[in-house]
Enzyme design. Sequence first.
Site, PDB file in Angstrom:
ATOM      1  N   GLU A   1     -30.070   5.869 -28.463  1.00  0.00           N
ATOM      2  CA  GLU A   1     -28.624   5.714 -28.573  1.00  0.00           C
ATOM      3  C   GLU A   1     -28.111   6.661 -29.656  1.00  0.00           C
ATOM      4  OE1 GLU A   1     -26.991   3.231 -26.523  1.00  0.00           O
ATOM      5  OE2 GLU A   1     -28.975   3.519 -25.691  1.00  0.00           O
TER       6      GLU A   1
ATOM      7  N   LYS B   1     -29.771  -5.920 -23.276  1.00  0.00           N
ATOM      8  CA  LYS B   1     -30.279  -5.869 -21.901  1.00  0.00           C
ATOM      9  C   LYS B   1     -30.764  -7.243 -21.450  1.00  0.00           C
ATOM     10  CE  LYS B   1     -31.351  -0.957 -22.123  1.00  0.00           C
ATOM     11  NZ  LYS B   1     -32.300   0.028 -22.634  1.00  0.00           N
TER      12      LYS B   1
ATOM     13  N   LYS C   1     -24.766  -1.088 -21.797  1.00  0.00           N
ATOM     14  CA  LYS C   1     -25.292  -2.451 -21.995  1.00  0.00           C
ATOM     15  C   LYS C   1     -24.617  -3.194 -23.130  1.00  0.00           C
ATOM     16  CE  LYS C   1     -27.573   1.092 -23.401  1.00  0.00           C
ATOM     17  NZ  LYS C   1     -28.771   1.847 -23.543  1.00  0.00           N
TER      18      LYS C   1
ATOM     19  N   VAL D   1     -26.435  11.616 -19.610  1.00  0.00           N
ATOM     20  CA  VAL D   1     -26.383  10.971 -18.293  1.00  0.00           C
ATOM     21  C   VAL D   1     -25.206  11.521 -17.474  1.00  0.00           C
ATOM     22  CG1 VAL D   1     -26.294   8.760 -17.067  1.00  0.00           C
ATOM     23  CG2 VAL D   1     -27.382   8.887 -19.310  1.00  0.00           C
TER      24      VAL D   1
ATOM     25  N   ASP E   1     -30.493  -3.067 -28.672  1.00  0.00           N
ATOM     26  CA  ASP E   1     -30.368  -2.584 -27.290  1.00  0.00           C
ATOM     27  C   ASP E   1     -31.180  -3.469 -26.342  1.00  0.00           C
ATOM     28  OD1 ASP E   1     -29.569  -0.252 -25.426  1.00  0.00           O
ATOM     29  OD2 ASP E   1     -31.740  -0.377 -25.147  1.00  0.00           O
TER      30      ASP E   1
ATOM     31  N   GLY F   1     -33.158   8.442 -20.287  1.00  0.00           N
ATOM     32  CA  GLY F   1     -33.114   9.855 -19.906  1.00  0.00           C
ATOM     33  C   GLY F   1     -32.045  10.107 -18.849  1.00  0.00           C
TER      34      GLY F   1
END
Length: 414
Positions: A182, A197, A97, A15, A193, A295
Amino acid sequence: MTKKLNIGLFGFGVVGESLWQVLRQKPSLNASISKVCIKHPEKPRNAPASLFTTDPDDILNDTSINVVVELIDDAEAAWKIVGGALKKRKAVVSANKKLIAEHLVELLELQSAYNAPFLYEAACCASIPVVRNLEEYYDNDLLQSISGIVNGSTNYILTKISEDGLDFPKALKQAQEKGFAESDAALDIEGTDAINKLTILLIHAYGIIARPEELTYTGITRLHENDAQFAREKGYEIKLIAHAHKLNNEKVAAFVFPQFLKKDNPLFYVKNEYNGVIIESGLADKQFFNGKGAGGFPTASAVISDLSALRYDYRYEYKKLFNQQPTALTNDFYIRVYVSFDAGYALPADLFEQIEEWAGNDRRNHVLGTLHFSKLANEDWWKHNNISVILQPDAFVSQPAKRVKARFEELLLV
Ligand code: HSE
């Protein structure tokens, strides 16, 4: 004249590098990265060496840097960075997160004590603008429910298994190679995860502060080949779904479980690394958001949206928490499930309030029935003995008739 953003970036993974590329190619965004803090200077990078440092203070103590973007994978290291930056009254954008779910209360306190904005649209469903929408658009009183696919890797894995016949390890490896998973993929496949969230959705949807470990969840590791076979026979898809539903008593049921979906559910069609969120409100009925949930570029797009918002001094007001009557969580409700288990294992029938079907063969059995949710929330029978629990398509039910349970017990005795 908009504010010029001078960014200190932490992390140059999938990212971080995507963000660097986009900001370099789009000067119109009026935001540039002047320093990048990384952990592994020995790794080759597609950016000038002068950009990088390994000392966080090179960013935190640089008064010309007014925005810190945190895109690292270690939640505890991220907590130090984000906390340090907010204390220096820098604006912070994060996609982390786990950090947010685990330090929500402290992060709320820091934002208020230092009057510094902290935005994290990228932390939830990557490219889908769900956090700001819940914060700004939907009133707590009218918001009935949120249900969604919020983890791209597990959706990718389930799609590859069901459509391309890949086995689990191969599908997981692909999700890792594509940069969806991850660094610790257990967070994806075990549902952590997704639950992280969901805690973010809960505060912006209903003003509920929940710690991830208070919520009931599982991932896709317990799914069995027979479950996939059952799904194929019925024309269902199995997806990992996060739920937050306001019940008749105004309390909220929140959990993450695999669920069978029928074709009438838009989430049925959400494939690969895409995420999907259905928001149901009292007046508008159902709305469906669909977009890439993992992504580099999709996640960077949400970071860029947060950067743009910072230019007009946007910050979350946590309206449902501070300005409206926040509601509370509950485990006092009934849920329709499918439970599969090895033949030979004696699943206690008294777990169920109502049983619709009990079937199987010499290797694997399954039950379709209704449970009180506390049987999942407060007990761990379903986490052992190779048991798999999947929600039925229409999972929420009002109180089931005990009569039917009694009738079933009679049948068992015969
Ligand atoms: N590992 C996460 C996922 C990345 O697969 O959804 C995006 O949050």
